[in-house]
Design an enzyme around this catalytic site. Structure first.
Site, short mmCIF file in Angstrom:
data_model
loop_
_atom_site.label_atom_id
_atom_site.label_comp_id
_atom_site.label_asym_id
_atom_site.label_seq_id
_atom_site.Cartn_x
_atom_site.Cartn_y
_atom_site.Cartn_z
N LYS A 56 -31.95 10.78 3.25
CA LYS A 56 -30.50 10.63 3.01
C LYS A 56 -29.93 12.04 2.79
O LYS A 56 -30.05 12.61 1.71
CB LYS A 56 -30.26 9.76 1.78
CG LYS A 56 -28.97 9.02 1.79
CD LYS A 56 -27.73 9.68 1.33
CE LYS A 56 -27.59 10.53 0.15
NZ LYS A 56 -26.43 11.43 0.32
N GLU A 84 -36.18 18.72 -7.53
CA GLU A 84 -35.87 20.15 -7.41
C GLU A 84 -34.40 20.31 -7.76
O GLU A 84 -33.53 19.90 -7.01
CB GLU A 84 -36.14 20.63 -5.97
CG GLU A 84 -37.56 20.40 -5.51
CD GLU A 84 -38.56 21.31 -6.20
OE1 GLU A 84 -38.14 22.27 -6.88
OE2 GLU A 84 -39.76 21.04 -6.09
N CYS A 144 -30.15 27.38 -4.80
CA CYS A 144 -30.73 27.02 -6.10
C CYS A 144 -31.46 28.19 -6.74
O CYS A 144 -31.45 28.33 -7.96
CB CYS A 144 -31.67 25.85 -5.93
SG CYS A 144 -32.96 26.16 -4.71
N GLU A 165 -24.68 26.54 -14.37
CA GLU A 165 -24.86 27.01 -13.00
C GLU A 165 -23.49 27.07 -12.33
O GLU A 165 -22.76 26.09 -12.31
CB GLU A 165 -25.76 26.01 -12.27
CG GLU A 165 -26.12 26.42 -10.87
CD GLU A 165 -26.98 25.36 -10.17
OE1 GLU A 165 -26.69 24.16 -10.33
OE2 GLU A 165 -27.94 25.75 -9.48
P1 NAD Z 1 -25.81 16.38 -6.07
O1 NAD Z 1 -26.79 16.04 -7.12
O2 NAD Z 1 -24.40 16.08 -6.28
O3 NAD Z 1 -26.19 15.68 -4.68
C1 NAD Z 1 -27.45 15.83 -4.06
C2 NAD Z 1 -27.73 14.61 -3.21
O4 NAD Z 1 -27.88 13.47 -4.05
C3 NAD Z 1 -26.65 14.26 -2.22
O5 NAD Z 1 -27.24 13.84 -1.01
C4 NAD Z 1 -25.92 13.08 -2.88
O6 NAD Z 1 -25.27 12.24 -1.97
C5 NAD Z 1 -27.07 12.38 -3.57
N1 NAD Z 1 -26.74 11.54 -4.71
C6 NAD Z 1 -25.64 11.55 -5.51
N2 NAD Z 1 -25.74 10.62 -6.49
C7 NAD Z 1 -26.94 10.00 -6.32
C8 NAD Z 1 -27.63 8.97 -7.03
N3 NAD Z 1 -27.12 8.38 -8.11
N4 NAD Z 1 -28.86 8.59 -6.58
C9 NAD Z 1 -29.41 9.20 -5.51
N5 NAD Z 1 -28.79 10.16 -4.80
C10 NAD Z 1 -27.57 10.58 -5.20
O7 NAD Z 1 -26.06 17.93 -5.79
P2 NAD Z 1 -25.19 18.88 -4.88
O8 NAD Z 1 -24.01 19.31 -5.64
O9 NAD Z 1 -24.98 18.26 -3.56
O10 NAD Z 1 -26.21 20.11 -4.69
C11 NAD Z 1 -26.15 21.25 -5.42
C12 NAD Z 1 -27.19 21.23 -6.51
O11 NAD Z 1 -28.50 21.17 -5.92
C13 NAD Z 1 -27.20 22.48 -7.35
O12 NAD Z 1 -27.33 22.15 -8.71
C14 NAD Z 1 -28.44 23.23 -6.87
O13 NAD Z 1 -28.98 24.11 -7.81
C15 NAD Z 1 -29.36 22.12 -6.53
N6 NAD Z 1 -30.39 22.57 -5.58
C16 NAD Z 1 -31.69 22.70 -6.03
C17 NAD Z 1 -32.67 23.17 -5.16
C18 NAD Z 1 -34.10 23.34 -5.63
O14 NAD Z 1 -35.00 23.48 -4.79
N7 NAD Z 1 -34.37 23.36 -6.92
C19 NAD Z 1 -32.34 23.49 -3.85
C20 NAD Z 1 -31.02 23.36 -3.45
C21 NAD Z 1 -30.05 22.88 -4.32
#
Ligand code: NAD
Length: 547
Positions: free
Chosen positions: A208, A280, A314, A412
């Site tokens: 997804k 992650e 990230c 962040e």
């Molecule tokens: P987010 O948590 O809003 O969304 C991530 C994904 O989760 C999206 O596909 C979203 O549709 C889905 N999602 C939302 N609610 C959900 C739920 N209740 N259950 C399951 N899936 C759900 O994050 P974002 O804002 O899209 O991404 C940015 C964040 O990701 C930042 O905090 C960044 O640090 C982190 N990130 C971490 C890594 C790592 O490897 N540690 C890598 C890239 C990004």
């Protein structure tokens, strides 16, 4: 794949009007994703078409980009059923056969990179350089697991309960269907970081992606099929959080990359279902310049570490910690480099930095900078919204004197904003670096590698780079990558990354049972004499240092 016009941005530094390739007369027409590109990708979404359409936006201009169907919660259940049905035949193939498919996939990503780079840039608004990081990453990761997968997954002998008489082996079995939930910031890399080892291990995958970057994931699905992956082993469902939650509800392991807030919800649901979860999450990553560092090299490294993908990374650096002896010298190098960064929207390598991906990202960055300034921070570079280039461009920003209660000191930002702080010793630097709820990545700059390793060993972060910002550890795909503290759970990459997507199964063969040497007898369950025999045997094993 696309049409674009105009000249790429090449102008100098802060405040200068950098010309992106956007046609000012008709910005929406500057980039066009041809319908013949979108339609075959959109058809790959697992959907009954009842859940409607999603319309994504071109971050460079804010104009509509593409429309594709989204999946319903029922579609997710159907996708997992299809994946589950196809998985046993895939698992029955040899690891080498599976690995060969993934190797071909990586080669195709490299060979077709120009299409992929256009798509990644148009969905995310990032620069070509940052987009290429993704292509290179998938190529490196697929090669790694294609080569090492068979060794990682091979049966392992373990010491048996009784030497000679008990033969014990550990097998690695696929978990079944791995769910992958990915964010928008690295749409190709993060769609495949777990999918590649999952498939090599014999699992099926249901992905997804984020709604804004779904076409990139679908492009990857197309190449996987071309590489020879049988049907239904890599399925893409499209939509937002409800669709992601449904994936967590049906799969056998969930690999989530995203924010810490959402990660907690995913972990809670995985806990209820008792399925494995790899999380992650976010970071507030520090970079320390020690007193003996090469400040020029550190400054160049810091520019990339802070501003790759406009800081929407990230592992990117949001806190710079400077030893007071080199603080001024470092800033004299670093700040001009930041001011000289070229912002642009070209589908080529002319820009150092692209756009932020959404209005929400811009709002967060502006709020963090305004809050810091209101609390007394000084702007050393940037601090301006570059609406002259596109609606969500923001200048790379360096803040000094950021007080501890400012939002950007602890939360962040996930944007091109870094704060600077001075310390008097390595000990103080370690304290400052560890003063965070996060622990994803860190960087240490020093001419003395032994000192770098010593400092690194005291830093609470899953990866620490000495004399690099983030790529050295991230790109070392044979080593685990992930977060301490609120930055995550579990690890991707290397042996740990593939083992997490398998079940360990111990099979022990007891010899001698047919000759009366049952464990009941040998273990003392049979009465006093066997108990004494076992006690003597254990004592002898201890003396002989047998396992
Ligand atoms: P987010 O948590 O809003 O969304 C991530 C994904 O989760 C999206 O596909 C979203 O549709 C889905 N999602 C939302 N609610 C959900 C739920 N209740 N259950 C399951 N899936 C759900 O994050 P974002 O804002 O899209 O991404 C940015 C964040 O990701 C930042 O905090 C960044 O640090 C982190 N990130 C971490 C890594 C790592 O490897 N540690 C890598 C890239 C990004």
């Amino acid at each position: 794949m696309t049409s674009s016009s105009g000249t790429p941005g090449t102008g100098p530094g802060e405040g200068a009007a950098l010309d992106g390739p956007i046609d000012p007369e008709n910005p929406a027409a500057t980039y066009v994703l041809e319908p013949e590109v979108v339609a075959p990708l959109a058809q790959r979404v697992v959907t009954g078409n009842e859940a409607g359409m999603h319309r994504s936006v071109l971050p460079f201009t804010g104009a509509p980009l593409a429309a594709f169907p989204v999946s319903s919660v029922e579609d997710v259940a159907r996708a997992v059923d299809r994946a589950r049905a196809s998985q046993p035949a895939w698992a029955a193939r040899s690891v080498r056969e599976r690995a060969a498919v993934l190797r071909r996939f990586g080669e195709l990503v490299l060979a077709r990179q120009s299409d992929g780079l256009d798509l990644i840039q148009m969905e995310s608004g990032k620069s070509r350089r940052s987009a290429f990081e993704e292509v290179a990453d998938v190529a490196i990761l697929t090669r790694h697991y294609a080569r090492r997968g068979p060794r990682y997954l091979a049966d392992r002998r373990a010491p048996g309960m009784l030497p000679v008489l008990t033969g014990t082996r550990v097998h690695r079995r696929p978990v079944g269907v791995v769910g992958v939930i990915a964010p928008w910031n690295y749409p190709l890399t993060l769609a495949f970081a777990e999918a590649v080892p999952a498939l090599v291990a014999g699992n099926a995958v249901v992905l997804k992606p984020d709604p804004q970057t779904t076409l990139t994931a679908l492009w990857g699905a197309e190449l996987l099929e071309e590489a020879g992956l049988p049907a239904d082993l890599f399925l893409v469902v499209a939509g937002g959080g409800d669709v992601g939650a449904a994936v967590t509800d049906h799969v056998d392991h969930i690999a989530f990359t995203g924010s810490t807030a959402t990660g907690r919800k995913v972990a809670a649901r995985a806990g209820e279902r008792l399925i494995g979860a790899t999380l992650e999450l976010g970071g507030k990553n520090p970079l320390y310049v020690a007193a003996d560092a090469d400040v020029r090299a550190a400054a160049r490294g810091a520019v990339r570490a802070c501003f790759s993908n406009s800081g929407q990374l990230c592992v990117s650096i949001e806190r710079i910690v400077l030893h007071e002896d080199v603080a001024d010298a470092f800033l004299d190098e670093f700040v001009p480099l930041v001011r000289e960064m070229r912002l642009g929207a070209g589908l080529d390598y002319s820009a150092d930095m692209g756009s932020l991906t959404s209005q929400a990202q811009l709002d967060r960055v502006v709020a963090h900078v305004e809050d810091a300034i209101a609390r007394g921070a000084r702007v050393l570079a940037g601090g301006v919204h570059r609406a002259d280039i596109g609606p969500w461009f923001y200048a790379p920003t360096v803040l000094d004197d950021v007080p501890d209660d400012a939002a950007c000191a602890r939360e962040e930002t996930f944007g091109p904003v870094v704060s600077v702080r001075r310390v008097a010793s390595d000990d103080e630097a370690v304290r400052v670096m560890n003063d965070s709820e996060f622990g994803l990545n860190a960087s240490v700059w020093t001419r003395d590698v032994a000192r770098g390793r010593r400092i690194a060993a005291r830093v609470e972060a899953g990866t620490v780079n000495v004399n690099d910002g983030y790529s050295a550890a991230w790109g070392s795909v044979g080593a685990p990558m992930g977060g301490f503290k609120a930055s995550g759970l579990g690890r991707r990459h290397g042996r740990e990354g593939i083992e997490a997507l398998t079940e360990a199964q111990t099979i022990s063969v007891q010899r001698g049972a047919n000759q009366g040497l049952t464990l009941d007898t040998l273990y003392g369950i049979g009465g006093e004499l066997p108990s004494k025999v076992l006690t003597t045997a254990l004592d002898a094993m201890r003396r002989l240092r047998l396992p």
